[in-house]
Design a protein around this motif. Structure first.
Motif, PDB file in Angstrom:
ATOM      1  N   PHE A   1       0.830  -1.204   0.000  1.00 15.33           N
ATOM      2  CA  PHE A   1       0.000   0.000   0.000  1.00 15.33           C
ATOM      3  C   PHE A   1       0.865   1.255   0.000  1.00 15.33           C
ATOM      4  CE2 PHE A   1      -3.335  -2.826   0.517  1.00 15.33           C
ATOM      5  CZ  PHE A   1      -4.565  -2.202   0.743  1.00 15.33           C
TER       6      PHE A   1
ATOM      7  N   ALA B   1       0.777   4.089  -2.771  1.00 19.88           N
ATOM      8  CA  ALA B   1       0.449   5.471  -2.406  1.00 19.88           C
ATOM      9  C   ALA B   1       1.540   6.435  -2.860  1.00 19.88           C
ATOM     10  CB  ALA B   1       0.253   5.571  -0.892  1.00 19.88           C
TER      11      ALA B   1
ATOM     12  N   ALA C   1      -1.843  -1.258   7.039  1.00 20.06           N
ATOM     13  CA  ALA C   1      -1.898  -0.617   5.725  1.00 20.06           C
ATOM     14  C   ALA C   1      -2.935   0.503   5.712  1.00 20.06           C
ATOM     15  CB  ALA C   1      -2.231  -1.660   4.652  1.00 20.06           C
TER      16      ALA C   1
END
Length: 270
Positions: free
Chosen positions: A99, A103, A159
């Motif tokens: 994640f 991101a 996450a």
């Protein structure tokens, strides 16, 4: 950045990194309330290093045992509890690692979620969730009883904490309590699984720093490392002793008050 600002920001980071109260919520307060400038990449790396040294230093015995058992499980087929726990921490780190890379590649956090309003709402919502789970916790499972399913679920909670204001430790402890962990085991597993994620986050920040042309001010950096190390170490020690006696309620109350305080401040200065 002045030495005073470096001291205060490092103290805030060290005090809040391992408590279920959201360090990001606290780090926006100086800029929102006092108008302090962004601390910069180098200082971010410094406080990550300080908190990493704190958690490794506090759990140095467990870390050495798990590392030996982890490599022993690869080369000597070690099947001890320490080897199992080490693998569960690796497994729990995977969701947040994926994640985090996603991101960073999409800038979704910086573009859409790094907002004081988002932080205020997540402080309140995840604080209430922590209260709800803590009230119903059976408190029967130890960290050495972690299963692959539990590790993944706690990893997914970690996450989700990429969203500012959620609190990494708050999210992971909430998930662990929901799965029946004792409060101390939930805290210990959360602290141990912070080690690889802080290494990854600090490494990404370090790479960004290498690509940056901004000059490094070394005195605030040293203050950041030392103050975040000492304060984080003391918080880990204090929290593990306190949480079994008082539970999560004091931190829930604090989170909700902080969230509504941010809402009030933002409404007045919107």
């Amino acid at each position: 950045m002045s030495n005073y600002e470096a001291f205060m920001l490092a103290l805030i980071q060290g005090l809040t990194e391992f408590l279920p109260v959201s360090s990001s919520a606290h780090l926006i307060l100086p800029s929102a309330v006092l108008g302090w400038a962004d601390q910069g990449l180098a200082f971010d790396v410094a406080v990550h290093v300080g908190t990493l040294f704190a958690v490794i230093g506090y759990f140095r015995k467990e870390v050495v045992q798990m590392l030996n058992a982890f490599f022993g499980s690869i080369f000597k087929k070690d099947r001890s509890n320490d080897a199992k726990l080490a693998w569960m921490i690796v497994l729990a780190t995977i969701p947040a690692g994926l994640f985090g890379l996603l991101a960073k590649a999409t800038d979704v956090i910086d573009l859409y979620l790094r907002s004081p309003w988002v932080i205020a709402v997540t402080c309140i919502v995840f604080g209430a969730l922590l209260w709800w789970v803590d009230r119903r916790a059976t408190c029967q499972v130890g960290e050495y009883e972690t299963t692959p399913k539990s590790a993944l679920l706690i990893g997914l909670a970690q996450a989700a904490a990429i969203i500012p204001g959620t609190s990494r430790s708050g999210a992971t402890m909430t998930a662990a309590l929901y799965l029946g962990y004792t409060r101390e085991a939930a805290a210990r597993f959360s602290f141990l699984m912070s080690i690889p994620i802080i290494v990854l986050a600090g490494g990404l920040l370090g790479l960004d720093l290498l690509e940056s042309s901004t000059p490094v001010m070394w005195q605030p950096i040293l203050i950041g490392v030392l103050v975040s190390f000492v304060s984080a170490y003391l918080v880990i020690h204090w929290f593990l002793k306190l949480v079994t006696r008082v539970g999560m309620l004091p931190f829930v109350i604090y989170r909700i008050l902080l969230g509504f305080g941010l809402v009030f401040f933002l409404s007045m200065h919107g």
